[in-house]
Design a protein around this motif. Structure first.
Motif, PDB file in Angstrom:
ATOM      1  N   ASN A  51       1.253  -3.742  -3.522  1.00 31.38           N
ATOM      2  CA  ASN A  51      -0.190  -3.489  -3.515  1.00 31.38           C
ATOM      3  C   ASN A  51      -0.904  -4.518  -2.640  1.00 31.38           C
ATOM      4  O   ASN A  51      -0.876  -5.722  -2.928  1.00 31.38           O
ATOM      5  CB  ASN A  51      -0.751  -3.564  -4.946  1.00 31.38           C
ATOM      6  CG  ASN A  51      -0.167  -2.475  -5.829  1.00 31.38           C
ATOM      7  OD1 ASN A  51       0.055  -1.357  -5.380  1.00 31.38           O
ATOM      8  ND2 ASN A  51       0.092  -2.805  -7.083  1.00 31.38           N
ATOM      9  N   ARG A  52      -1.554  -4.034  -1.569  1.00 36.40           N
ATOM     10  CA  ARG A  52      -2.292  -4.921  -0.686  1.00 36.40           C
ATOM     11  C   ARG A  52      -3.736  -5.026  -1.157  1.00 36.40           C
ATOM     12  O   ARG A  52      -4.403  -4.018  -1.379  1.00 36.40           O
ATOM     13  CB  ARG A  52      -2.260  -4.407   0.754  1.00 36.40           C
ATOM     14  CG  ARG A  52      -2.839  -5.386   1.752  1.00 36.40           C
ATOM     15  CD  ARG A  52      -2.722  -4.887   3.173  1.00 36.40           C
ATOM     16  NE  ARG A  52      -3.714  -3.857   3.463  1.00 36.40           N
ATOM     17  CZ  ARG A  52      -4.013  -3.447   4.695  1.00 36.40           C
ATOM     18  NH1 ARG A  52      -3.367  -3.951   5.727  1.00 36.40           N
ATOM     19  NH2 ARG A  52      -4.909  -2.493   4.878  1.00 36.40           N
ATOM     20  N   LEU A  53      -4.206  -6.254  -1.325  1.00 34.53           N
ATOM     21  CA  LEU A  53      -5.548  -6.492  -1.845  1.00 34.53           C
ATOM     22  C   LEU A  53      -6.410  -7.171  -0.791  1.00 34.53           C
ATOM     23  O   LEU A  53      -5.936  -8.065  -0.070  1.00 34.53           O
ATOM     24  CB  LEU A  53      -5.485  -7.379  -3.092  1.00 34.53           C
ATOM     25  CG  LEU A  53      -4.556  -6.904  -4.219  1.00 34.53           C
ATOM     26  CD1 LEU A  53      -4.432  -7.977  -5.287  1.00 34.53           C
ATOM     27  CD2 LEU A  53      -5.085  -5.600  -4.817  1.00 34.53           C
ATOM     28  N   SER A  54      -7.656  -6.766  -0.681  1.00 38.61           N
ATOM     29  CA  SER A  54      -8.590  -7.412   0.231  1.00 38.61           C
ATOM     30  C   SER A  54      -9.011  -8.762  -0.346  1.00 38.61           C
ATOM     31  O   SER A  54      -9.070  -8.949  -1.566  1.00 38.61           O
ATOM     32  CB  SER A  54      -9.832  -6.542   0.436  1.00 38.61           C
ATOM     33  OG  SER A  54      -9.484  -5.308   1.026  1.00 38.61           O
ATOM     34  N   VAL A  55      -9.283  -9.707   0.548  1.00 37.78           N
ATOM     35  CA  VAL A  55      -9.754 -11.029   0.132  1.00 37.78           C
ATOM     36  C   VAL A  55     -11.273 -11.051   0.267  1.00 37.78           C
ATOM     37  O   VAL A  55     -11.810 -10.767   1.340  1.00 37.78           O
ATOM     38  CB  VAL A  55      -9.115 -12.145   0.991  1.00 37.78           C
ATOM     39  CG1 VAL A  55      -9.666 -13.507   0.588  1.00 37.78           C
ATOM     40  CG2 VAL A  55      -7.599 -12.113   0.837  1.00 37.78           C
ATOM     41  N   LYS A  56     -11.952 -11.349  -0.801  1.00 37.90           N
ATOM     42  CA  LYS A  56     -13.409 -11.310  -0.827  1.00 37.90           C
ATOM     43  C   LYS A  56     -13.991 -12.224   0.239  1.00 37.90           C
ATOM     44  O   LYS A  56     -13.623 -13.399   0.346  1.00 37.90           O
ATOM     45  CB  LYS A  56     -13.908 -11.731  -2.210  1.00 37.90           C
ATOM     46  CG  LYS A  56     -15.408 -11.554  -2.402  1.00 37.90           C
ATOM     47  CD  LYS A  56     -15.821 -11.879  -3.824  1.00 37.90           C
ATOM     48  CE  LYS A  56     -17.324 -11.684  -4.025  1.00 37.90           C
ATOM     49  NZ  LYS A  56     -17.732 -11.996  -5.424  1.00 37.90           N
ATOM     50  N   GLY A  57     -14.890 -11.668   1.042  1.00 39.98           N
ATOM     51  CA  GLY A  57     -15.561 -12.454   2.078  1.00 39.98           C
ATOM     52  C   GLY A  57     -14.753 -12.631   3.348  1.00 39.98           C
ATOM     53  O   GLY A  57     -15.185 -13.310   4.273  1.00 39.98           O
ATOM     54  N   GLN A  58     -13.537 -12.030   3.404  1.00 38.59           N
ATOM     55  CA  GLN A  58     -12.658 -12.149   4.580  1.00 38.59           C
ATOM     56  C   GLN A  58     -12.284 -10.744   5.046  1.00 38.59           C
ATOM     57  O   GLN A  58     -11.418 -10.101   4.453  1.00 38.59           O
ATOM     58  CB  GLN A  58     -11.397 -12.952   4.242  1.00 38.59           C
ATOM     59  CG  GLN A  58     -11.655 -14.362   3.759  1.00 38.59           C
ATOM     60  CD  GLN A  58     -12.011 -15.310   4.891  1.00 38.59           C
ATOM     61  OE1 GLN A  58     -11.694 -15.073   6.052  1.00 38.59           O
ATOM     62  NE2 GLN A  58     -12.693 -16.393   4.553  1.00 38.59           N
ATOM     63  N   ASN A  59     -12.919 -10.275   6.108  1.00 38.57           N
ATOM     64  CA  ASN A  59     -12.692  -8.901   6.567  1.00 38.57           C
ATOM     65  C   ASN A  59     -11.280  -8.668   7.090  1.00 38.57           C
ATOM     66  O   ASN A  59     -10.741  -7.575   6.987  1.00 38.57           O
ATOM     67  CB  ASN A  59     -13.697  -8.532   7.663  1.00 38.57           C
ATOM     68  CG  ASN A  59     -15.117  -8.442   7.124  1.00 38.57           C
ATOM     69  OD1 ASN A  59     -15.305  -8.135   5.943  1.00 38.57           O
ATOM     70  ND2 ASN A  59     -16.098  -8.717   7.964  1.00 38.57           N
ATOM     71  N   ASN A  60     -10.678  -9.685   7.677  1.00 37.82           N
ATOM     72  CA  ASN A  60      -9.364  -9.528   8.309  1.00 37.82           C
ATOM     73  C   ASN A  60      -8.284 -10.334   7.591  1.00 37.82           C
ATOM     74  O   ASN A  60      -7.369 -10.855   8.224  1.00 37.82           O
ATOM     75  CB  ASN A  60      -9.425  -9.936   9.784  1.00 37.82           C
ATOM     76  CG  ASN A  60     -10.238  -8.958  10.603  1.00 37.82           C
ATOM     77  OD1 ASN A  60     -10.110  -7.743  10.439  1.00 37.82           O
ATOM     78  ND2 ASN A  60     -11.088  -9.467  11.483  1.00 37.82           N
TER      79      ASN A  60
END
Length: 200
Positions: A51-60
């Motif tokens: 599961n790939r999760l986005s990092v809050k405040g980091q678009n890339n």
């Protein structure tokens, strides 16, 4: 209307060009797995959830939840880490499906990070010899240098060097170790490889 259409075509062209340039920059030079192992800050054996999760405040920036099974090289600092950070694939990041991996990583903020040109190998797809190399053998040969060549002759230039023929799939199971004479030589799995044949 014509001007708008032409502007749209130019923007699409520039976008495609940037994507191609980014993809081109992520091409990785062939490196023997032992070379990757020995030049990495840390190498871990870990289970990924997929599961790939986005990092809050980091678009890339993304992260995967992992469970570290063993630290194969480097500090035991990595043992308590639960997430591995990476970039999108278009920026040389990695993609982890569910399963067990050998990963080269480095410290990043409060965790660890991995990139496409490092070690990203699915454990179950490795041969028993390759698995043993990562668990034990490679670390014994990190005082040797591994150089690449893409054709014969493929001869070492010093006693501290093993030459890797990139077109030889069997050589991915080789380990470069220093023999009793102090010369770095290929072994597979424990027998010395005849390197004279590679110099013809």
């Amino acid at each position: 209307m014509m001007g708008v259409t032409l502007l749209g075509v130019v923007l699409i062209f520039l976008s495609v060009g940037l994507n191609i340039q980014t993809a081109e920059s992520c091409r990785c030079a062939p490196r023997h797995p032992q070379h990757q192992f020995c030049t990495s800050e840390m190498v871990i054996l870990a289970d990924a959830t997929g599961n790939r999760l986005s990092v809050k405040g980091q678009n890339n920036l993304f992260r995967y939840k992992i469970k570290i099974i063993k630290v194969l090289k480097g500090s035991n600092y990595a043992k308590r880490i639960q997430y591995i950070y990476t970039d999108p694939q278009t920026m040389c990041g990695i993609t982890l499906d569910q399963g067990r991996y050998v990963l080269s990583v480095y410290r990043f903020k409060d965790g660890i990070r991995s990139m496409m040109c490092g070690l990203v190998k699915q454990w179950d797809l490795l041969s028993l010899t390759e698995q043993e190399n990562f668990k034990q053998t490679y670390k014994m040969g990190c005082d040797c240098t591994i150089s690449t060549c893409s054709g014969s002759p493929c001869c070492p230039q010093s006693k501290n060097e093993c030459m890797w023929e990139t077109n030889s799939p069997d050589s991915l199971e080789y380990a470069c170790l220093r023999d009793s004479d102090g010369i770095c030589s290929w072994y597979w799995p424990s027998s010395k490889v005849d390197e004279d044949a590679m110099c013809i």
